[in-house]
Design an enzyme around this catalytic site. Structure first.
Site, PDB file in Angstrom:
ATOM      1  N   LYS A 616      -2.886   0.201  -3.231  1.00 50.49           N
ATOM      2  CA  LYS A 616      -2.245  -0.944  -2.881  1.00 50.49           C
ATOM      3  C   LYS A 616      -1.315  -1.532  -3.876  1.00 50.49           C
ATOM      4  O   LYS A 616      -1.202  -2.706  -4.179  1.00 50.49           O
ATOM      5  CB  LYS A 616      -3.513  -2.016  -2.897  1.00 50.49           C
ATOM      6  CG  LYS A 616      -4.744  -1.993  -2.097  1.00 50.49           C
ATOM      7  CD  LYS A 616      -4.628  -1.229  -0.887  1.00 50.49           C
ATOM      8  CE  LYS A 616      -3.988  -2.096   0.472  1.00 50.49           C
ATOM      9  NZ  LYS A 616      -3.762  -1.377   1.676  1.00 50.49           N
ATOM     10  N   THR A 619       2.110   2.538  -2.752  1.00 48.86           N
ATOM     11  CA  THR A 619       2.294   3.927  -2.764  1.00 48.86           C
ATOM     12  C   THR A 619       2.824   4.566  -1.290  1.00 48.86           C
ATOM     13  O   THR A 619       3.692   5.717  -1.246  1.00 48.86           O
ATOM     14  CB  THR A 619       1.051   4.711  -3.090  1.00 48.86           C
ATOM     15  OG1 THR A 619      -0.027   4.256  -2.056  1.00 48.86           O
ATOM     16  CG2 THR A 619       0.604   4.268  -4.492  1.00 48.86           C
ATOM     17  N   SER A 714      -5.287  -7.629  -2.694  1.00 50.49           N
ATOM     18  CA  SER A 714      -4.813  -6.696  -1.473  1.00 50.49           C
ATOM     19  C   SER A 714      -5.959  -5.802  -0.975  1.00 50.49           C
ATOM     20  O   SER A 714      -6.096  -5.609   0.036  1.00 50.49           O
ATOM     21  CB  SER A 714      -3.574  -5.700  -1.961  1.00 50.49           C
ATOM     22  OG  SER A 714      -3.277  -4.980  -1.041  1.00 50.49           O
ATOM     23  N   TYR A 838      -1.533 -12.779   4.761  1.00 47.90           N
ATOM     24  CA  TYR A 838      -3.122 -13.346   4.365  1.00 47.90           C
ATOM     25  C   TYR A 838      -2.850 -14.448   3.482  1.00 47.90           C
ATOM     26  O   TYR A 838      -1.649 -14.583   3.022  1.00 47.90           O
ATOM     27  CB  TYR A 838      -4.064 -12.161   4.001  1.00 47.90           C
ATOM     28  CG  TYR A 838      -3.324 -11.282   2.839  1.00 47.90           C
ATOM     29  CD1 TYR A 838      -3.268 -11.831   1.580  1.00 47.90           C
ATOM     30  CD2 TYR A 838      -3.080 -10.082   3.300  1.00 47.90           C
ATOM     31  CE1 TYR A 838      -2.526 -10.713   0.592  1.00 47.90           C
ATOM     32  CE2 TYR A 838      -2.683  -9.016   2.427  1.00 47.90           C
ATOM     33  CZ  TYR A 838      -2.408  -9.638   0.742  1.00 47.90           C
ATOM     34  OH  TYR A 838      -1.902  -8.662  -0.073  1.00 47.90           O
TER      35      TYR A 838
HETATM   36  N1  LIG Z   1       8.103  -1.499   2.257  1.00 47.77           N
HETATM   37  C1  LIG Z   1       6.967  -1.706   2.227  1.00 47.77           C
HETATM   38  N2  LIG Z   1       6.290  -2.200   3.475  1.00 47.77           N
HETATM   39  C2  LIG Z   1       4.952  -2.451   3.293  1.00 47.77           C
HETATM   40  N3  LIG Z   1       4.114  -2.560   2.265  1.00 47.77           N
HETATM   41  C3  LIG Z   1       4.871  -2.409   0.998  1.00 47.77           C
HETATM   42  C4  LIG Z   1       6.416  -2.150   1.131  1.00 47.77           C
HETATM   43  N4  LIG Z   1       6.603  -2.074  -0.178  1.00 47.77           N
HETATM   44  C5  LIG Z   1       5.659  -2.459  -1.061  1.00 47.77           C
HETATM   45  N5  LIG Z   1       4.606  -2.551  -0.107  1.00 47.77           N
HETATM   46  C6  LIG Z   1       2.963  -3.124  -0.805  1.00 47.77           C
HETATM   47  O1  LIG Z   1       2.344  -1.873  -0.394  1.00 47.77           O
HETATM   48  C7  LIG Z   1       1.078  -2.512  -0.528  1.00 47.77           C
HETATM   49  C8  LIG Z   1       0.198  -1.426   0.148  1.00 47.77           C
HETATM   50  O2  LIG Z   1       0.010  -0.488  -0.795  1.00 47.77           O
HETATM   51  P1  LIG Z   1      -0.333   0.996  -0.606  1.00 47.77           P
HETATM   52  O3  LIG Z   1       0.634   1.667   0.349  1.00 47.77           O
HETATM   53  O4  LIG Z   1      -0.451   1.642  -1.977  1.00 47.77           O
HETATM   54  O5  LIG Z   1      -1.923   0.869   0.061  1.00 47.77           O
HETATM   55  S1  LIG Z   1      -3.101   2.175  -0.001  1.00 47.77           S
HETATM   56  O6  LIG Z   1      -3.436   2.180  -1.240  1.00 47.77           O
HETATM   57  O7  LIG Z   1      -2.249   3.436   0.581  1.00 47.77           O
HETATM   58  O8  LIG Z   1      -3.878   1.562   1.181  1.00 47.77           O
HETATM   59  C9  LIG Z   1       1.260  -3.722   0.586  1.00 47.77           C
HETATM   60  O9  LIG Z   1       0.193  -4.646   0.221  1.00 47.77           O
HETATM   61  P2  LIG Z   1      -0.211  -5.680   1.290  1.00 47.77           P
HETATM   62  O10 LIG Z   1       0.719  -6.627   1.260  1.00 47.77           O
HETATM   63  O11 LIG Z   1      -1.548  -6.196   0.619  1.00 47.77           O
HETATM   64  O12 LIG Z   1      -0.690  -4.995   2.518  1.00 47.77           O
HETATM   65  C10 LIG Z   1       2.580  -4.227  -0.098  1.00 47.77           C
HETATM   66  O13 LIG Z   1       2.400  -5.234  -0.734  1.00 47.77           O
END
Ligand SMILES: Nc1ncnc2c1ncn2[C@@H]1O[C@H](COP(=O)(O)OS(=O)(=O)O)[C@@H](OP(=O)(O)O)[C@H]1O
Length: 883
Positions: A616, A619, A714, A838
């Site tokens: 989160k 990545t 998250s 959210y």
């Molecule tokens: N470009 C782009 N698009 C969408 N989301 C983005 C992006 N860059 C950073 N983030 C942030 O990445 C969060 C999700 O993290 P991960 O991809 O590491 O999640 S996971 O662990 O693989 O499930 C996600 O968290 P949430 O907002 O809670 O969904 C985002 O805050």
């Protein structure tokens, strides 16, 4: 230098001058305070072919002093302060850089016995801390050179001595080479003198000494002791008691002054601690006399209060590989077989359970001279007397088979051969030709062994590497126990004494206290490898094990036993349970491993970059952006965990390297292809850094850090949309503040919300291996300004051409994130599960988490700064806020 001359030089070995005799007489008078002469008669010899142990040495008059301190126990009974349980096994070796070889020998002896070591190059390094949080860090202190100890700076000396007194820790010190012109000198401020440059003979042990464990106390090594620079110690203080003692080699003075008996000099002296409350043991020489090696181990054991101790039981198994494989002229004839049967009976009387373990490849049966073919028949006649294990039918190396069905077919052929010849193969043990297929693992071999022979155990020299032999280890894979295998100095070409490399004396030396003897001393379980050819002709194999067993039993209390192979393997993992889990290394980093690796595999099928998480933090966005680069290529997705392989952090690790590599089918990963993997579960996995480093020591690592409170929230939201009951039924605040009485599901969610955010703890494990190959990305910057971040990433990877990501990424106001530019200016954003909308975190949760992570963030800040790594803006803001 506080070492100074106190008597005239008794240059015993060089002359018969009256002054020397007088000096000796005075020396003798002094010794009378602490010893009485030992009868010269009935002293057994050492170092000869026939090693004989006699117990008729007249008793010395050293009786156990009533006031003598008992062996240290570190029982934390209140008399001494505690030694830290997790680091108690540490020995600190204060090395003398002038005698590097001996320093290495000490370290090797300790390492071979798996004692944890902290070694300090004392002349160039500061004295390390001896205590942490009130607990002692070291169980024994070893000075490679006694002079280093007695010439310590006053403060250092007081520091060490106080530590020893307070924590009940003892000191071992070796007298280094003598200084010119000094033969007798007082040892520092101790009531003790040492005489140097002596030639000694007939070493006997003081059987009343409490230190003996491995070493039999009632033995004497007769003959001149190796070396001309022995040091002996003398004193009339009751704190001192000899452990070992020897005579001067010069008998002449006895003729001149008949009343002077060849009295004994202390070559190893124990300080019982009556003088200043510290127990010490002084060695008058290094390990050039073999018995000093085991006496040293005994002294380490004694002074560490038995913390650094090895059990006396030793399990040995002698494999005779390739029992039918050998060219005519070097195979066994009927007489050799009979001799083997006789020797097996003799050995089984000395070593309970002893049997030779014979490995066969049926194709080579009856391929010798007429007499040797009769030898093969004789082996079959006695088949029931031995244990048998399968090799490959034709001795082909498993990794060379093109198909596993052909390998299985050959195994079945060998099995049929065994059935036809009534060979009893019941042991569940097999060995692969030239170690091929065992390690590096050739999966087909493991499954073929299981299906054809129901194999449970094997052995190899190759895990983790052939050398150093002392570091060989075991592992388990696909239900097969792999035990380390030892060499005994016999190879296929050693068939005659006259051809033994270095001559027979070299073999004898290895047996009589040398390398082979030390293997048995150091390793609780030894599976020895020998070959058919060692049992024909001069029968070096029979000679070696007969002599070895007798030598071990003559001089040590070691109890030798032989168990059937699978039981031997079980015993090994009973002793070393932690070794069950393998640690996969890169076959491309070891030439030998590359040679026994299937040609179908190649070194370019492993990633050079790992994005480790945490979860989160963005990545997936980074993964997607990286893959836009034409030369950066990710693994193919896993059926179960999609883009993440989660190999290093989960159960998939047990599938082995082949499993991992199949996700990188790219073939070539040279300059035009940069393979990477991202699994966000790696970051906080305690095992992942060690595992990744073992396989990919040169890989680059990327970690993304966002504020741990946001990361935590998250994750909670992520679980909520995945219908996690705890997340649906409890507010975020309730989850993160849940107490120990809460539901298991709530506690489990709480753990995954909170634990990964303790960044400093997790990151420091990665920094241990990758401090110079790690990039920290500010997760907020990745979200708000990915173009700049991707520039940084490309520079970190050193990849060319460098893409300008402004052409590939575009802010999507609908989504609120950067998305990938597609045809005609359209953009493609990450799926619904990323960047969800959210409600903001409740203020109480924000407050709670800020406090919760305060210390962790401060630590993280310090850690990143100390390694010169990027400190994210959010962290700078966070630590500058008032608590
Ligand atoms: N470009 C782009 N698009 C969408 N989301 C983005 C992006 N860059 C950073 N983030 C942030 O990445 C969060 C999700 O993290 P991960 O991809 O590491 O999640 S996971 O662990 O693989 O499930 C996600 O968290 P949430 O907002 O809670 O969904 C985002 O805050």
């Amino acid at each position: 230098m506080r070492l100074f001359r106190v008597t005239a030089p008794p240059r015993i070995r060089r002359g018969l001058l009256f002054t020397i005799v007088m000096s000796l007489i005075s020396l003798w008078l002094l010794m009378q305070h602490m010893s009485s002469p030992t009868d010269e008669k009935n002293v057994p010899s050492h170092g000869s072919d026939v090693v004989k142990h006699e117990t008729s040495v007249k008793e010395t008059t050293y009786t156990q002093n009533k006031n003598m301190r008992q062996p240290l126990t570190h029982d934390n009974s209140g008399k001494t302060q505690p030694i830290a349980a997790d680091s108690a096994a540490l020995v600190i070796v204060l090395e003398d850089e002038k005698q590097k070889d001996f320093g290495t020998q000490i370290l090797v002896a300790l390492d071979a016995n798996r004692f944890r070591i902290k070694s300090v190059k004392f002349e160039s390094q500061e004295l390390p801390p001896l205590v942490k949080s009130g607990e002692g860090l070291f169980s024994v202190i070893i000075f490679q050179n006694l002079l280093t100890y007695i010439n310590l700076k006053e403060t250092d000396r007081a520091h060490i001595d106080n530590y020893c007194r307070n924590y009940g820790v003892g000191i071992i010190a070796f007298a280094g080479p003598s200084l010119d012109h000094e033969y007798s000198s007082q040892v520092g401020n101790f009531p003790m003198v040492m005489d140097q440059k002596l030639i000694l003979k007939d070493l006997s042990l003081n059987k009343n000494s409490p230190v003996f464990h491995i070493t039999k106390s009632e033995v004497t090594l007769k003959g001149i002791l190796p070396g001309e620079d022995w040091t002996v110690f003398r004193s009339n203080h009751s704190t001192y008691q000899p452990i070992a003692q020897a005579k001067t080699s010069t008998q002449d003075m006895i003729n001149i002054v008949p009343s002077v008996k060849p009295f004994l000099h202390a070559t190893i002296l124990q300080d019982l601690g009556h003088y200043d409350g510290i127990q010490r043991i002084f060695f008058g020489s290094n390990f050039s006399l073999w018995i000093h090696y085991i006496l040293f181990l005994d002294c380490v054991r004694y002074l560490s209060g038995q913390r650094l101790s090895v059990d006396l039981k030793r399990y040995i198994l002698v494999d005779v590989d390739d029992i039918f494989v050998g060219s005519p002229g070097i195979r066994m004839k009927p007489d050799d077989v009979e001799a083997m049967v006789v020797e097996q009976t003799i050995l089984s009387e000395l070593v309970p359970g002893f049997r030779f373990n014979l490995g066969f490849s049926g194709k080579f049966f009856q391929r010798g001279t007429k007499e040797e073919n009769e030898g093969d028949e004789r082996l079959l006649k006695h088949a029931d007397k031995f244990w048998w294990f399968p090799h490959m039918w034709n001795h082909m190396q498993p990794h060379k088979y093109n198909s596993s069905s052909k390998m299985i077919q050959d195994m079945k052929r060998n099995k049929q051969f065994a059935q036809d010849k009534w060979i009893p193969v019941k042991q569940g043990y097999a060995v692969a030709p030239h170690h091929s297929g065992v390690y590096p693992v050739h999966e087909e071999l493991y499954s073929a062994w299981k299906s054809v022979w129901q194999i449970e155990a094997t052995s190899t020299e190759e895990y983790p590497h052939l050398r150093p032999a002392r570091s060989r280890r075991g592992f388990t894979h696909k239900g097969i126990m792999v035990v380390p295998r030892e060499t005994c100095g016999l190879f296929t070409h050693t068939n005659f004494f006259r051809e033994y490399p270095g001559g027979k004396m070299r073999l004898d030396h290895s047996i009589n206290g040398g390398e082979l003897f030390r293997t048995v001393i150091n390793k609780p379980v030894s599976i020895f490898m020998t070959h058919l050819s060692n049992y024909g002709n001069d029968r070096l194999g029979l000679y070696t094990f007969d002599k070895l067993v007798r030598f071990v039993q003559a001089w040590t209390n070691i109890q030798l036993t032989t168990l059937p192979p699978v039981e031997t393997a079980r015993k090994y993992f009973e002793i070393f349970p932690a070794e069950k889990d393998p640690l996969w290394r890169n076959p491309c980093e070891d030439k030998r491993h590359l040679e026994i690796w299937s040609a179908k595999k190649n070194c370019h099928q492993l990633p050079q970059l790992i994005v480790v998480g945490p979860q989160k933090t963005g990545t997936t966005a980074l993964y997607t952006f990286l893959a836009l680069h034409p030369y950066i290529k990710s693994n193919v997705p896993s059926e179960k965990t999609f883009e993440e392989l989660q190999f290093f952090s989960g159960p998939s690790y047990n599938n082995g390297l082949d499993w991992y590599m199949k996700y990188f089918p790219a073939g070539k990963n040279s300059s035009d292809q940069y393979l990477f993997e991202k699994s966000a579960t790696y970051f906080d996995s305690p095992l992942a850094p060690t595992r990744v480093h073992a396989l990919l020591p040169k890989a680059k690592i990327i970690a993304i850090l966002t504020h741990p409170a946001n990361r935590s929230y998250s994750w909670y939201q992520h679980m909520k949309v995945h219908n996690d009951k705890a997340a649906i039924n409890h507010s975020f605040y309730d989850v993160i503040t849940a107490g120990s009485q809460s539901d298991r599901s709530v506690k489990s969610l709480q753990k995954r919300c909170l634990e990964p955010g303790k960044y400093a703890t997790h990151l420091s494990r990665w920094l241990k291996y990758y401090s110079k190959q790690i990039l920290i990305i500010d997760g907020d910057q990745l979200r708000e300004d990915p173009v700049t971040v991707m520039g940084k990433v490309q520079r970190f990877l050193g990849i060319r051409p460098r893409l300008d990501y402004k052409h590939f990424l575009k802010y999507d106001s609908r989504k609120g994130f950067y998305c990938i530019v597609k045809h005609k200016g359209k953009s493609e954003c990450l799926g619904k599960s990323k960047g969800r909308v959210y409600p903001p975190m409740e203020p109480t949760a924000v407050e709670y988490l800020n406090l919760y992570y305060r210390q962790h963030n401060l630590q993280l800040h310090g850690l990143l700064e100390s390694y010169g790594l990027t400190v994210p803006e959010w962290l700078i803001r966070d630590v500058s806020q008032k608590p």
